[in-house]
Scaffold this motif. Structure first.
Motif, PDB file in Angstrom:
ATOM      1  N   UNK A  50       0.839  -1.197   0.000  1.00 23.58           N
ATOM      2  CA  UNK A  50       0.000   0.000   0.000  1.00 23.58           C
ATOM      3  C   UNK A  50       0.878   1.253   0.000  1.00 23.58           C
ATOM      4  N   UNK A  51       0.661   2.154  -0.954  1.00 25.08           N
ATOM      5  CA  UNK A  51       1.551   3.301  -1.079  1.00 25.08           C
ATOM      6  C   UNK A  51       0.862   4.649  -0.896  1.00 25.08           C
ATOM      7  N   UNK A  52      -0.459   4.678  -0.799  1.00 27.81           N
ATOM      8  CA  UNK A  52      -1.151   5.943  -0.585  1.00 27.81           C
ATOM      9  C   UNK A  52      -1.102   6.326   0.894  1.00 27.81           C
ATOM     10  N   UNK A  53      -1.429   7.590   1.169  1.00 24.66           N
ATOM     11  CA  UNK A  53      -1.472   8.028   2.560  1.00 24.66           C
ATOM     12  C   UNK A  53      -2.594   7.320   3.301  1.00 24.66           C
ATOM     13  N   UNK A  54      -2.375   7.030   4.578  1.00 20.01           N
ATOM     14  CA  UNK A  54      -3.401   6.376   5.370  1.00 20.01           C
ATOM     15  C   UNK A  54      -3.065   4.929   5.658  1.00 20.01           C
ATOM     16  N   UNK A  74      -4.777 -11.994   8.461  1.00 20.43           N
ATOM     17  CA  UNK A  74      -4.933 -10.550   8.407  1.00 20.43           C
ATOM     18  C   UNK A  74      -3.668  -9.859   7.967  1.00 20.43           C
ATOM     19  N   UNK A  75      -3.827  -8.646   7.459  1.00 28.54           N
ATOM     20  CA  UNK A  75      -2.681  -7.837   7.065  1.00 28.54           C
ATOM     21  C   UNK A  75      -2.970  -6.378   7.365  1.00 28.54           C
ATOM     22  N   UNK A  76      -1.916  -5.614   7.589  1.00 35.20           N
ATOM     23  CA  UNK A  76      -2.033  -4.188   7.828  1.00 35.20           C
ATOM     24  C   UNK A  76      -0.873  -3.507   7.106  1.00 35.20           C
ATOM     25  N   UNK A  77      -1.195  -2.441   6.364  1.00 32.44           N
ATOM     26  CA  UNK A  77      -0.187  -1.743   5.571  1.00 32.44           C
ATOM     27  C   UNK A  77      -0.339  -0.243   5.759  1.00 32.44           C
ATOM     28  N   UNK A  78       0.787   0.457   5.601  1.00 29.59           N
ATOM     29  CA  UNK A  78       0.747   1.904   5.813  1.00 29.59           C
ATOM     30  C   UNK A  78       1.920   2.557   5.084  1.00 29.59           C
ATOM     31  N   UNK A  79       1.729   3.799   4.709  1.00 30.86           N
ATOM     32  CA  UNK A  79       2.800   4.616   4.161  1.00 30.86           C
ATOM     33  C   UNK A  79       3.597   5.155   5.342  1.00 30.86           C
ATOM     34  N   UNK A  80       4.790   4.609   5.554  1.00 36.15           N
ATOM     35  CA  UNK A  80       5.541   4.917   6.764  1.00 36.15           C
ATOM     36  C   UNK A  80       6.185   6.298   6.703  1.00 36.15           C
ATOM     37  N   UNK A  81       6.909   6.567   5.627  1.00 38.75           N
ATOM     38  CA  UNK A  81       7.559   7.872   5.449  1.00 38.75           C
ATOM     39  C   UNK A  81       7.215   8.369   4.051  1.00 38.75           C
ATOM     40  N   UNK A  82       6.114   9.110   3.906  1.00 38.43           N
ATOM     41  CA  UNK A  82       5.662   9.517   2.575  1.00 38.43           C
ATOM     42  C   UNK A  82       6.703  10.304   1.783  1.00 38.43           C
ATOM     43  N   UNK A  83       7.526  11.101   2.454  1.00 34.65           N
ATOM     44  CA  UNK A  83       8.471  11.949   1.742  1.00 34.65           C
ATOM     45  C   UNK A  83       9.466  11.155   0.914  1.00 34.65           C
ATOM     46  N   UNK A  84       9.834   9.985   1.377  1.00 36.47           N
ATOM     47  CA  UNK A  84      10.809   9.182   0.630  1.00 36.47           C
ATOM     48  C   UNK A  84      10.158   7.965  -0.031  1.00 36.47           C
ATOM     49  N   UNK A 122       8.930  -1.466   1.513  1.00 35.18           N
ATOM     50  CA  UNK A 122       9.082  -1.119   0.104  1.00 35.18           C
ATOM     51  C   UNK A 122       9.403   0.366  -0.054  1.00 35.18           C
ATOM     52  N   UNK A 123      10.418   0.637  -0.868  1.00 31.39           N
ATOM     53  CA  UNK A 123      10.800   2.000  -1.218  1.00 31.39           C
ATOM     54  C   UNK A 123      10.424   2.233  -2.674  1.00 31.39           C
ATOM     55  N   UNK A 124       9.598   3.237  -2.919  1.00 29.68           N
ATOM     56  CA  UNK A 124       9.088   3.498  -4.272  1.00 29.68           C
ATOM     57  C   UNK A 124       9.413   4.944  -4.655  1.00 29.68           C
ATOM     58  N   UNK A 125      10.422   5.081  -5.519  1.00 27.40           N
ATOM     59  CA  UNK A 125      10.803   6.395  -6.024  1.00 27.40           C
ATOM     60  C   UNK A 125      10.531   6.482  -7.514  1.00 27.40           C
ATOM     61  N   UNK A 126      10.899   7.574  -8.127  1.00 30.61           N
ATOM     62  CA  UNK A 126      10.581   7.794  -9.541  1.00 30.61           C
ATOM     63  C   UNK A 126      11.191   6.723 -10.439  1.00 30.61           C
TER      64      UNK A 126
END
Length: 585
Positions: A50-54, A74-84, A122-126
């Motif tokens: 999951x890569x969106x905010x929230x 069950x699973x839980x996902x979150x955008x940990x550090x949105x800036x990077x 997961x790290x997702x950059x350009x």
């Protein structure tokens, strides 16, 4: 996926709730995944993190009547550090079930328990996407007690009896014989986009697989139960690297070139297979030509593998080296938006695994005594496949595949007429051998909308295996089968959405092409089973819920499946009602 999976009873040690996408690859794409892929490759890929905010969470739960089993995942996902662009996910599963039952009796010691978990960063950059994944799979599997017999006389009596000699009631208790399986995976996967149509991929992984096999006999120390020391302990560690470059040449050609390497070390405390060290080095090339709107596409794949196996036998160390080239070429014909045809030729090979070469001892999971053959050669297959897919929206779908495989030195297990008596009991004996074989057949499936909400689907599979050396049919080939389904789609406004109910009927024919071949029990009769499925979506407050009821073996028919080794001793399981729920938050 690397593990001690040789044997007909071993499924991959993968938590099914981790799979977000399952893909079957055939043709040139399969070259990337190894020379062992005679029949294709199955890719099991998790959902993207999951890569969106929230915050995002999901829960699966269910209950099955046969075995009184229950599971929760069950699973839980979150955008940990949105800036990077850093995201994370945690996932886990627990399962428990007791003795299964046929229509007429319980199967002693057939319960299971399982717990799994995984975590992903997961790290997702350009231009860069990088992922670290860790998972553990842990299961206890009871092995049917009625298949572990004390002496040859009782073994033959059990095989010829209509019901197991060992009676049972329902219980969740797991006793001997049993298996305890652990699988640990740590992998780092990265991709870097260099330009439109090209990117660099890298995968590094470590896998550890432990399999403990517990005999049916009681330990000499009465304080040791199933949680004590197993009679056989297999531990396999695999390190693997896969480097791949996807590229585009001009306007019409895209492909990939790559290399793979892995090293395995197996340590064994007990018998069955020896300690061994295995090494693999491979290179491959895949190219695909497509010129829109040209009706034809072309693909080709080449791969070279070099394998080395060093086995530590009781008679001394033995080294086996295998190397060969695999290749495939195919034509894709696209006459219009609704049809796709593929014609593919491939020459592939498969080196014998350590079990086929050097096994000697009791294989608890199948309740058989297995004997390897050190003289086995690699299998070499020349295969021709023709397939087609047609799709007319929701009105009509059809798919078919016809295949012809000429396999030199095909490896299989041949039953021996004399069971083997060991200190652990008497067991049917199987020896690994090989022959030149033809394996051919077809699969056909279609779905047709009859009226607005009612559709009919049909699937059939026909396979023939012929021993060219002995001029007779091969043993242990799947029976012909046909399955049909009548599905009704409906909605109840304000109550149920996207609801379906399906009636499924399957007929499996008797395997009649083995009549004169030796087996411990003749092939079982043809059988029919029916099933019923209901799936729907609804809401409780603002919470959407997906739910369903699946009933297998609806009429509780007693039957035996030809490819199940436990058919020597018992029927297949009876009616099972599975109720499941899926909640997304």
């Amino acid at each position: 996926q690397e593990g001690n999976q040789w044997g007909s009873e071993h499924a991959p040690e993968i938590d099914p709730f981790i799979a977000g996408k399952i893909t079957v690859l055939k043709g040139a794409e399969g070259v990337r995944y190894g020379s062992n892929s005679l029949g294709g490759v199955i890719l099991v890929e998790p959902e993207p993190v999951f890569s969106d905010a929230g915050l995002k969470a999901e829960l699966f739960t269910g209950y099955s009547s046969n075995g009184r089993g229950a599971y929760a995942s069950g699973s839980i996902a979150n955008r940990l550090i949105p800036k990077i662009g850093l995201s994370g996910r945690l996932q886990g599963t627990i399962k428990r079930s007791g003795n299964l039952n046929t229509p007429d009796y319980y199967l002693a010691n057939t319960g299971t328990k399982e717990y799994d978990f995984s975590t992903t960063l997961q790290l997702d950059r350009e231009h860069l996407k990088s992922e670290i994944f860790y998972s553990q799979f842990n299961s206890w599997i009871g092995i049917f007690r009625g298949a572990h017999i004390g002496n040859v006389t009782d073994l033959l009596k059990a095989i010829n009896s209509e019901q197991p000699l060992i009676k049972a009631d329902f219980t969740y208790d797991l006793e001997r014989p049993a298996q305890h399986i652990e699988h640990e995976l740590l992998k780092w996967k990265s991709e870097y986009k260099l330009a439109p149509g090209s990117k660099f991929n890298m995968l590094l992984s470590r896998q550890f697989n432990r399999r403990g096999e517990y005999d049916a006999h009681k330990p000499f120390n009465p304080d040791l139960n199933i949680s004590g020391f197993p009679e056989i302990m297999l531990e396999l560690t695999t390190w693997q690297a896969d480097v791949n470059y996807e590229h585009k040449i001009g306007k019409y050609i895209k492909g990939q070139i790559g290399t793979q390497a892995n090293t395995q070390k197996n340590t064994t405390d007990g018998t069955l297979v020896p300690n061994y060290q295995s090494n693999l080095l491979a290179v491959y090339l895949i190219e695909h030509w497509k010129k829109f709107p040209n009706f034809f596409e072309f693909e080709v794949g080449l791969r070279f593998d070099k394998r080395r196996l060093d086995a530590d036998l009781k008679t001394g160390a033995q080294r086996r080296t295998f190397d060969n080239m695999s290749g495939t070429a195919g034509i894709i014909y696209l006459p219009g938006p609704h049809w796709e045809y593929r014609l593919n030729y491939s020459r592939v090979w498969r080196a014998p695994n350590v079990s086929e070469l050097f096994s000697y001892g009791l294989h608890h999971g199948t309740a058989t005594f297995e004997i390897g053959n050190p003289a086995l050669k690699p299998e070499i297959a020349n295969s021709l496949t023709f397939s087609g897919v047609g799709n007319y929206d929701e009105d009509f779908d059809i798919n078919f595949t016809a295949y012809f495989n000429k396999i030199k030195d095909f490896i299989y297990q041949q039953p021996d007429s004399m069971p083997t008596l060991t200190i652990r009991g008497a067991f049917p004996t199987f020896e690994h051998t090989q022959t030149d074989a033809l394996i051919y057949g077809f699969d056909l499936g279609f779905k047709k909308k009859l009226v607005s909400n009612l559709s009919l689907s049909l699937k059939t599979s026909v396979l023939r295996g012929y021993d060219q050396s002995r001029q007779e049919y091969l043993i242990y080939m799947p029976s012909d089968r046909i399955s049909s389904s009548l599905q009704y789609n409906f909605e109840w406004p304000g109550v149920l959405q996207s609801s379906t109910i399906s009636l499924i009927a399957t007929h499996v024919f008797k395997q009649s092409r083995v009549g004169h071949l030796f087996d411990y029990l003749q092939a079982p009769a043809a059988y029919q089973v029916f099933g019923l499925e209901f799936n729907t979506k609804f809401k409780i407050g603002n919470q959407p819920i997906e739910s369903g009821i699946v009933v297998s073996n609806l009429f509780n028919n007693a039957y035996r499946e030809y490819l199940n080794r436990f058919r020597y001793f018992a029927d297949e399981t009876g009616r099972n009602v599975l109720i499941h729920f899926n909640l997304k938050f």
